[in-house]
Write a protein that holds these residues in place. Structure first.
Motif, PDB file in Angstrom:
ATOM      1  N   SER A   1      30.310  29.621  39.418  1.00  0.00           N
ATOM      2  CA  SER A   1      31.542  30.203  39.979  1.00  0.00           C
ATOM      3  C   SER A   1      32.525  30.524  38.854  1.00  0.00           C
ATOM      4  O   SER A   1      33.169  31.583  38.858  1.00  0.00           O
ATOM      5  N   LEU A   2      32.648  29.592  37.890  1.00  0.00           N
ATOM      6  CA  LEU A   2      33.499  29.867  36.728  1.00  0.00           C
ATOM      7  C   LEU A   2      32.998  31.115  35.992  1.00  0.00           C
ATOM      8  O   LEU A   2      33.783  31.991  35.606  1.00  0.00           O
TER       9      LEU A   2
ATOM     10  N   VAL B   1      40.784  31.004  37.107  1.00  0.00           N
ATOM     11  CA  VAL B   1      39.758  31.898  36.580  1.00  0.00           C
ATOM     12  C   VAL B   1      39.306  32.921  37.634  1.00  0.00           C
ATOM     13  O   VAL B   1      39.167  34.106  37.343  1.00  0.00           O
ATOM     14  N   LEU B   2      39.098  32.460  38.860  1.00  0.00           N
ATOM     15  CA  LEU B   2      38.551  33.377  39.868  1.00  0.00           C
ATOM     16  C   LEU B   2      39.618  34.124  40.650  1.00  0.00           C
ATOM     17  O   LEU B   2      39.405  35.263  41.057  1.00  0.00           O
TER      18      LEU B   2
ATOM     19  N   LEU C   1      31.376  33.607  37.172  1.00  0.00           N
ATOM     20  CA  LEU C   1      31.690  34.815  37.949  1.00  0.00           C
ATOM     21  C   LEU C   1      33.115  35.280  37.640  1.00  0.00           C
ATOM     22  O   LEU C   1      33.381  36.469  37.483  1.00  0.00           O
ATOM     23  N   GLY C   2      34.033  34.313  37.534  1.00  0.00           N
ATOM     24  CA  GLY C   2      35.421  34.663  37.217  1.00  0.00           C
ATOM     25  C   GLY C   2      35.596  35.154  35.792  1.00  0.00           C
ATOM     26  O   GLY C   2      36.386  36.054  35.527  1.00  0.00           O
TER      27      GLY C   2
ATOM     28  N   LEU D   1      39.128  26.693  38.348  1.00  0.00           N
ATOM     29  CA  LEU D   1      38.511  27.736  39.172  1.00  0.00           C
ATOM     30  C   LEU D   1      39.564  28.636  39.818  1.00  0.00           C
ATOM     31  O   LEU D   1      39.394  29.848  39.887  1.00  0.00           O
TER      32      LEU D   1
ATOM     33  N   ASN E   1      35.682  38.821  43.183  1.00  0.00           N
ATOM     34  CA  ASN E   1      34.964  38.896  41.907  1.00  0.00           C
ATOM     35  C   ASN E   1      33.580  39.522  42.054  1.00  0.00           C
ATOM     36  O   ASN E   1      32.819  39.565  41.092  1.00  0.00           O
TER      37      ASN E   1
END
Lengths: 128, 494
Positions: free
Chosen positions: A39-40, B94-95, A42-43, B91, B417
């Motif tokens: 997930s990190l 970042v996301l 992806l960001g 998270l 994303n």
């Protein structure tokens, strides 16, 4: 890249559901950590080396906790396995936050890319 | 039986705190002129304010009352709820942080359903997201309101309805009058109190129980599982909490809507690191009170508690000086009220803005006025809900958290994303998350079915919702990716 990472997230999520049903908790833990790191990624737009380090640390710490689970020896005031949780698992992800901060101006949100976005799509300008 | 704090110092701290909240509400009232001020503070926040406000609104009564109670009851298991904050905040930034903030530059976005509508188009994703928010808000707000009552009963020695009237009166005033602007600046004030309180409590908790090593030795002799790495609930329960709360942070609307309030996207840079560190300081209260109280009970220095949620109030009154107890009680109230304020704001936005737009494609006239009315009605409903609720505050907090995580993470956090995500995938994942959360929670409460091996309901729903979101998005084709609006595409690619 994002298609592949999302595919990885799908695989990890499905694996975690199956492993939980089978009570294979260590495998579930690994799937959970992989899911968090993907997930990190992806960001960040890709699996950067810093994220690989975070994943490896997760695996090492989880393995250590499983291995030391029944050891009563105290480390910094806590049983050894619990010390890995409190002094390892807890603060360790801040490495990724530090990486984000250090990369922010160069690759996360460079000034020139932000200016271009605002020029093309911005409704208003914020005050600096 | 709730213990009564009758010290003048505690009373003075709590009353002083409540007066400050009232004052900030008055200040914000004059600065709230339209819906953008009410819902996103006019997009005026700097990095420090946003960071502390995010931490304060996330650290709720669940953290300050329920958390120590859970540690007292099941040992280190509950640390797996608060420790994921470090990965969770990372998270979030970042996301979600950059994408949300950039979209707010190109579109009029005040709420999460606005984000979903911009990202996917159509009515259903917006409507389902708004419905998920209202349902989650009702569950979570009830726990916050109940916690306000518990703390004020202990401090003011009044009945629960009277305590709710006082606490909710002040909360209602500053939320209705000053909207999120009052909420955010109260959050900053409250965040400082929480940090101060947590650091002080750590000192007294370790001191009263003879130091960390002594606590560990006592608890190991009592039950090695209790102080072992997974606690009494076992490894699968602990790890499922870590996953739920690690991913789930970025699904908490009261946290991520703060990104919409930031003045300048460049101020995101240090936020993840700072918020994570501040939250770690506040988590010390959670950990230290629960462990110290259990060790004191095991040694016979303290009578066993009638219920785990009393761990924090009893510890404060018996083991800290009155002034420290006063600051911590103010911190408890601060944690609870800052979260409740954010939920009231989000719930009001869903009722007044998101659901009407989803159903009629128009905003209400006099949106600011109706937002204030909706806030008041939600507050009253949650008070009624709290008065008739008997379960542990902490466990209900998990329920609310899980609902938000499962409904919001896939469509918002992954969807912002991943360009191939579709509206059908978003709608399906929100629907699945709601049905699974409520059905499994209900089945568990009525002892019809419980997930095996301590697997958390919220974690199960989140994983299932992720699988559904990605698979349905893949099946429903690439056309939507091609149709992405230029600004949304640009915000996702930057």
């Amino acid at each position: 890249m994002s298609d592949r990472l999302t595919g990885g997230i799908l695989v990890c999520a499905a694996a975690a559901l199956v492993l939980a049903r089978l009570n294979l908790w260590f495998g579930f833990g690994l799937a959970a950590c992989a899911l968090l790191v993907l997930s990190l990624a992806l960001g960040f737009g890709g699996l950067r080396p810093a994220l690989v380090v975070v994943f490896v640390l997760y695996v090492v710490l989880l393995s250590g906790m499983a291995w030391l689970g029944h050891t009563s020896r105290l480390v910094l005031g806590l049983p050894a396995a619990t010390a890995l949780l409190v002094y390892g698992i807890w603060p360790m992800p801040l490495l990724a936050a530090l990486y984000y901060a250090l990369q922010f101006r160069s690759s996360i949100l460079p000034d020139e890319k932000l200016e271009r976005f605002l020029a093309e799509h911005g409704r208003r300008r914020f005050r600096d | 039986m709730i213990p009564l704090a009758q010290s003048p110092a505690i009373l003075a701290c709590v009353i002083g705190y409540l007066i400050c909240c009232f004052g900030i509400g008055l200040w914000a009232l004059r600065r709230t002129r339209d819906s953008a001020d009410f819902f996103v503070a006019g997009r005026s926040l700097g990095m420090a304010v946003m960071t502390i406000a995010t931490m304060a609104s996330i650290m709720s009564g669940f953290g300050f009352v329920g958390g120590p109670g859970l540690v007292y009851e099941s040992g280190t298991s509950s640390l797996w709820i608060t420790f994921p904050a470090t990965i969770g905040f990372t998270l979030c930034w970042v996301l979600v942080g950059k994408r949300l903030r950039l979209l707010a530059e190109s579109r009029e976005i005040l709420t999460l359903p606005d984000v979903v509508a911009v990202r996917y188009g159509g009515r259903w994703p917006r409507f389902l997201m708004a419905a998920a928010l209202v349902l989650g808000v009702v569950g979570y707000l009830g726990t916050q309101v109940l916690a306000v009552g518990v703390v004020l009963v202990a401090v003011l020695d009044v009945s629960l309805p009277a305590a709710l009237l006082i606490g909710l009166g002040i909360l209602g005033f500053y939320t209705v009058a000053g909207g999120i602007l009052a909420g955010v600046y109260n959050d900053v004030f409250q965040g400082f109190i929480m940090m101060l309180a947590s650091a002080a409590v750590l000192y007294y908790a370790l001191g009263s129980a003879g130091g960390l090593a002594h606590i560990s030795t006592t608890l190991w002799a009592m039950d090695p599982e209790f102080i072992g790495p997974w606690g009494r609930r076992g490894p699968l329960a602990a790890l499922s909490w870590y996953l739920l709360f690690g991913l789930g942070w970025m699904g908490q609307p009261h946290g991520i809507t703060k990104f919409l309030m930031l003045k300048d996207p460049r101020r995101l840079q240090w936020g993840a690191l700072l918020t994570g560190m501040i939250y770690m300081i506040c988590s010390l209260l959670w950990m230290s009170i629960g462990l110290a109280m259990r060790a004191l009970v095991e040694r016979g220095a303290q009578a066993p508690l009638a219920q785990p949620d009393l761990a924090a109030p009893v510890f404060l009154m018996h083991y800290t000086p009155p002034l420290v107890a006063g600051v911590v009680f103010a911190g408890l109230l601060a944690a609870i009220m800052s979260t409740a304020n954010s939920f009231l704001n989000i719930g009001a936005a869903a009722v007044v803005r998101d659901i009407p737009i989803a159903l009629t494609r128009r905003t209400l006239r006099r949106e600011l006025f109706w937002s204030r009315v909706a806030t008041l009605v939600l507050l009253l409903l949650s008070a009624v809900f709290a008065l008739y609720m008997e379960n542990l505050v902490a466990l209900l907090g998990v329920f609310g958290w899980g609902t938000f995580a499962a409904a919001i993470v896939p469509p918002v956090c992954i969807g912002l994303n991943w360009k191939r995500a579709t509206g059908a995938g978003a709608a399906a994942s929100v629907a699945v998350s709601l049905v699974l959360n409520f059905a499994l929670e209900l089945a568990s409460r009525h002892k019809v079915y419980t997930l095996p091996y301590g697997m958390n309901v919220g974690c199960f729903s989140l994983l299932a919702s992720l699988v559904v979101f990605i698979m349905v998005s893949w099946w429903t084709g690439r056309e939507e990716e091609v149709r992405l609006p230029a600004d949304v595409r640009a915000a996702m690619e930057l």
